[in-house]
Structure formats: C-alpha cells, structure tokens
Design an enzyme around this catalytic site. Structure first.
Site, PDB file in Angstrom:
ATOM      1  N   ASP A  55      -3.197   4.599  -2.586  1.00 16.06           N
ATOM      2  CA  ASP A  55      -4.336   5.084  -1.814  1.00 16.06           C
ATOM      3  C   ASP A  55      -4.876   6.402  -2.391  1.00 16.06           C
ATOM      4  O   ASP A  55      -4.107   7.261  -2.820  1.00 16.06           O
ATOM      5  CB  ASP A  55      -3.876   5.291  -0.365  1.00 16.06           C
ATOM      6  N   GLU A  92      -6.575   3.312  -6.139  1.00 15.55           N
ATOM      7  CA  GLU A  92      -7.858   3.405  -5.444  1.00 15.55           C
ATOM      8  C   GLU A  92      -8.578   4.638  -5.951  1.00 15.55           C
ATOM      9  O   GLU A  92      -8.129   5.770  -5.746  1.00 15.55           O
ATOM     10  CB  GLU A  92      -7.671   3.507  -3.925  1.00 15.55           C
ATOM     11  N   HIS A 137     -11.187  -3.019   3.209  1.00 19.19           N
ATOM     12  CA  HIS A 137     -11.142  -2.586   4.608  1.00 19.19           C
ATOM     13  C   HIS A 137     -11.979  -1.349   4.891  1.00 19.19           C
ATOM     14  O   HIS A 137     -12.097  -0.937   6.050  1.00 19.19           O
ATOM     15  CB  HIS A 137      -9.680  -2.318   5.002  1.00 19.19           C
ATOM     16  N   ASP A 138     -12.542  -0.724   3.872  1.00 21.86           N
ATOM     17  CA  ASP A 138     -13.320   0.500   4.044  1.00 21.86           C
ATOM     18  C   ASP A 138     -14.823   0.298   3.924  1.00 21.86           C
ATOM     19  O   ASP A 138     -15.587   1.254   4.058  1.00 21.86           O
ATOM     20  CB  ASP A 138     -12.890   1.551   3.003  1.00 21.86           C
ATOM     21  N   ASP A 192       0.857  -1.180   0.000  1.00 25.40           N
ATOM     22  CA  ASP A 192       0.000   0.000   0.000  1.00 25.40           C
ATOM     23  C   ASP A 192       0.898   1.236   0.000  1.00 25.40           C
ATOM     24  O   ASP A 192       1.813   1.344   0.819  1.00 25.40           O
ATOM     25  CB  ASP A 192      -0.867   0.006   1.267  1.00 25.40           C
TER      26      ASP A 192
END
Length: 538
Positions: free
Chosen positions: A205, A269, A330-331, A103
C-alpha cells in the site's frame, strides 16, 4: 527478457483478481464478507481462470479506514475469521494451483497499534522515533504545511507529549518513520511471518509515501488546483512528503527479503507519472516486480491519449521490467461507471490483450456499476470528510452480486449487507450471466481463457499499428502466431485499411459475438463500442 518460456513466472502469465473481503461473500450472516466466504467462492475463481487473488487487508483493526489502519500485522480480524480460516484458505488456493497475495500496509499503523501507544506515551519512550514527531512552530501551528489525503492538515497535536505527529491519511493512521532501522526490521519480520506461512507475495500500500523529506520542508503550491472540484490534498504538490530518493533503498530491502523465497512477488501501489513510476523497478531489476500502472484508471478514455500512454510506458520500461495494467480497484469508480457498459467490454479486451500482467477488480467481470449510497449509509472516511465533493469510495465497494436471491447471495435474507446492493442485482449477477452466451461474464471468461491458452497474448511481443480519434490497433505475436487487436473507443463506426500487402484473418473473440469465426480482410470496419481479436493468416 528473452522468449524462453521457462523464464516467465506465474505473475507474468496469469490474471490477478482483487477481492475486497468485506464485500465478496458473507459466510456467517453478519452482513460482512469474510475469509470462509472467499473459500466458498474459490471454485468460481478457478472456473473464471484466475491465477492469483489479491486480498485487501484482513488484519486486526479499529476499521477507521476499513482495515488500512492496522493494529496487529500478524493477526486476523475476528470480523474476517481466524488464523485457522486463513490457513485453510491459503491451502485451498494452492490446491487449485492458484496464488494468494496479501495487502501489506507499511506506511502507517492504526493509532491503536501497540507501537504507537508506546510511541505516544512519552518523549523518551524507546519507540518514540518509530513515528514522525515534531515540535509546533512558535505560534503553535503544525511543523509544516503537509496535508492529509483525507482532508485537513497532515499533523495532529498530542496533548500528552506536546508535539505533533504526521499522518498522510486519517489522524487514526500515524505514519511510521521508515528512516529508523528498527522500524525497517520490524516490518521485514512481518513480511517474513507471512512468507513463511506460504503467501505468494504482497501488494504494498502507498509505497511512494513511505519515506518523507528529512528536513520536513514545506510542499509547494499547486497552481492548477481547482477549489470545490479537486480534493483539498491537491492544493499542494507533495514534493517533500512522497517519492523521496531513499524510498528505493526500502523497496530493495523488501525485494531482497522476498527473493529469499521461491517465486514470490512484490506489487507496489504507486500513483506517479510514468517516468517516476518505472524507477520503482529498481536498478538491475532489484525493486518491485510490478509497480502498479494506473494509467487506464487515471487518464481520460481517449484512444490517442491511451495509445500514446501505452507507447510511453513500453518505451520507459527498464530492460527487465515487466509491464502491468489495471482498470479498477477499491479506491476508484468502477470502469462501467466511468465509461459506460458498452465501452467496458472494449476496456476488458484492452486489459486482457496488452503486454503485461492484468489486474481485475471483483465484479467488473459482471459489469457491476457504482451503487448510489444514501448519505446516512456512507461509510468511507474520504466521503464523510468531504461530503460536497462526491468522492466516497463506497459506491465501488458494494457486495458481489452472486444470484437473484435476497441480498444477491452475498449474505442471508435477514442480514443487512454492510453497504447497499443496487436495484438491478436480480438481473446482473453471476448465476444469470454464467450460462448466458452474450453476458459480460461469459465474455470475460472467453478473454481470460484465450489469454491463458495463447503465449502470444501473455508473453508475446507488442507492436502498435495504428491509432486515431476513434480506435487503437496493435498486434501480439509469439513464434508463428500473430493476433491483431482492434478497439473502437467511440460510439460511431470506424475503419482501418492496412498498408502494404493487406491483411486477412479470423475473428477469434469479438464484443459482438456474431462476428466470431468470420474472416476479415483488407479494410477492417468496426461498429461503435466494438472490439475484435483476430488471428492473422500468415
């Protein structure tokens, strides 16, 4: 892209598996997962058939946003281990023929990062322009109306230098000024550091946030905003604080650096509508390899909507653009909590048979659901800042359920897991499901293995056949093999009668395994919450 096999790369053919490191495996009994824990579970991932693991942030961080507030881009947080642990993990991943994706969080740093500490020290500091600073309005209010994703204004006042700085997320996460060439170079150096180590790529990200409007113009009001339902960030349309034209120059720069290394990947993302998402592939394929396609997360679980979205996406892809699909991360709430455990099996078949790279979120292969978190145990700042909206991301981040021992084998009995486990972990875990013929894990493994074995399912052509208020039907074809996928997204029986000469084939995988190995022809019927993959007779 032609059908020559050697032109397809690992990130096009394999399955990516996201690990949230705090929650995967604790190796040192402190209740928090770590790098050595991941190392201990590589055999499981290899058994499952995973090609690449994507690890959420492991860098030094004050953990205001659990690692997405980075204080050192080229280190390892002591909570997760050491750089030696990382090097060993990378070597072991590669020894198994797998890949490791890191990430990368380039939009913002921690407010404890040395860059920001310098930037805020004085207005004439050389790093002042590394972040987005601006004067207050005459009445002392922030420079514009931009909001934070986590609630409140996106601007924070700094008493020392008498200016505001911008933060798209927490005030502890100041946004970098990507218009500054020095910032660009510093982040390219970060990427090079990890690429030189041998990582196989990055998940970038909030890629669409990285450049902001130069004039800092106000964002327009969102006329569809629903108070007390939507998060406050949705009061405005982020027209000037996200997705600016210049971002594509930055993405090209990242891609050019990555292309200096052999067969690495950049995943972006990006939560944007399809027509804007596909621009991140770049002109002539010089942008992100995989701008994340979140439609299966964000849209309602409706077969006609999903069929339309698949067609729109396939039609919007640039000539060299490779598709990808995501069910969970994870969001967002877990797929089994969003649509139920029975439909989660149908969703798994959809994810692993659509054209393009699938990304699987840890625990979804077990049918893990969101875990209710008591108010006094909530950790997620999004949940803490907006407690009345039930938007905490903690329920989807709970520890992996490995076995029926205390704390599910995630950590030792006398340690407290950083987030609670559900009451059913003694029943729903890897150990119980691994040998059970009817388990979700067995089913996922069969799907992954079939996808690996059959070029039709990992590089073959996609053709939509039929959709209605209950089902989606499509084929995947390569050379002399054609698979028909029929998915019932409803709870009631459905029927499909092929046009023309009819259809006959053998069921290879079904959500109801009793159907596997049977032959179907002409009118095909499915029970509620059922899906099949059928090898068509030619």
């Amino acid at each position: 892209m032609s059908d020559t096999k050697q032109e397809y790369l690992w990130w096009q053919k394999g399955v990516i598996y996201q690990i949230y490191p705090r929650s995967y495996q604790d190796s040192n009994s402190d209740g928090v997962g770590d790098l050595r824990g991941i190392l201990q579970r590589l055999d499981y991932l290899e058994w499952l058939g995973i090609e690449a693991i994507w690890v959420s942030p492991i860098y030094p961080s004050p953990m205001a946003d659990f690692g997405y507030d980075i204080a050192d881009y080229t280190g390892i947080h002591q909570l997760f281990g050491t750089m030696e642990d990382f090097d060993e993990l990378l070597a072991e991943v590669h020894r198994r023929g797998m890949k490791l994706i890191l990430d990368l969080v380039p939009n913002h740093t921690s407010d404890q990062h040395p860059w920001f500490l310098e930037s805020k020290s004085s207005r004439d500091n050389p790093k002042r322009d590394w972040y987005i600073w601006n004067d207050a309005n005459e009445d002392g209010t922030p420079p514009n109306n931009w909001l934070s994703v986590f609630g409140g204004s996106g601007w924070e006042w700094d008493d020392t230098t008498q200016q505001y700085y911008y933060h798209a997320f927490l005030k502890e996460q100041p946004d970098l000024n990507w218009r500054n060439p020095e910032v660009q170079q510093a982040m390219m150096n970060v990427m090079r550091f990890w690429l030189d180590k041998g990582v196989d790529g990055f998940r970038v990200d909030v890629m669409w946030h990285m450049i902001k409007d130069k004039q800092l113009r106000d964002n327009p009001k969102n006329l569809d905003y629903a108070p007390n339902v939507d998060v406050t960030y949705n009061e405005l349309i982020p027209a000037y604080s996200t997705d600016q034209p210049e971002i594509h120059d930055i993405v090209r720069m990242m891609r050019a650096l990555t292309d200096e290394y052999d067969k690495r990947v950049i995943i972006g993302e990006i939560y944007l509508p399809i027509h804007r998402l596909v621009t991140y592939y770049g002109q002539n394929g010089n942008g992100a390899h995989l701008p994340f396609n979140f439609q299966l997360i964000t849209m309602s679980w409706d077969p006609q909507r999903i069929a339309t979205a698949i067609d729109e996406y396939e039609g919007a892809l640039p000539p060299d653009g490779w598709p990808n699909w995501v069910l969970g991360n994870h969001d967002n709430p877990r797929i089994a909590s969003r649509i139920g455990i029975d439909q989660a099996r149908v969703a798994a078949m959809l994810l692993l048979t659509l054209r393009g790279t699938p990304t699987l979120y840890y625990g979804d292969e077990l049918g893990m659901r969101d875990v209710p978190i008591p108010p006094d145990k909530v950790k997620d700042p999004q949940g803490l800042n907006m407690p009345d909206l039930n938007v905490s991301r903690d329920p989807a981040r709970t520890p992996m359920q490995w076995d029926d021992s205390p704390n599910a084998g995630f950590t030792v009995e006398d340690a407290e897991p950083w987030l609670p486990l559900p009451g059913n972990y003694k029943r729903i875990n890897v150990m119980n499901q691994r040998e059970a013929k009817l388990s979700m894990l067995t089913y996922y493994r069969k799907l992954v293995q079939l996808r690996q074995q059959e070029p039709a399912l990992h590089i073959g052509n996609f053709k939509p056949i039929h959709s209605d208020k209950q089902m989606i039907v499509y084929t995947r074809e390569y050379e002399n093999k054609c698979f028909l996928v029929m998915l019932n997204l409803s709870h009631r029986p459905c029927y499909y009668t092929p046009k023309g000469e009819g259809l006959r084939g053998k069921v290879i995988i079904a959500t109801e395994p009793e159907r596997e190995g049977t032959y179907l022809e002409n009118t095909l019927s499915l029970g509620g919450d059922e899906g099949i993959i059928m090898l068509i007779d030619k």
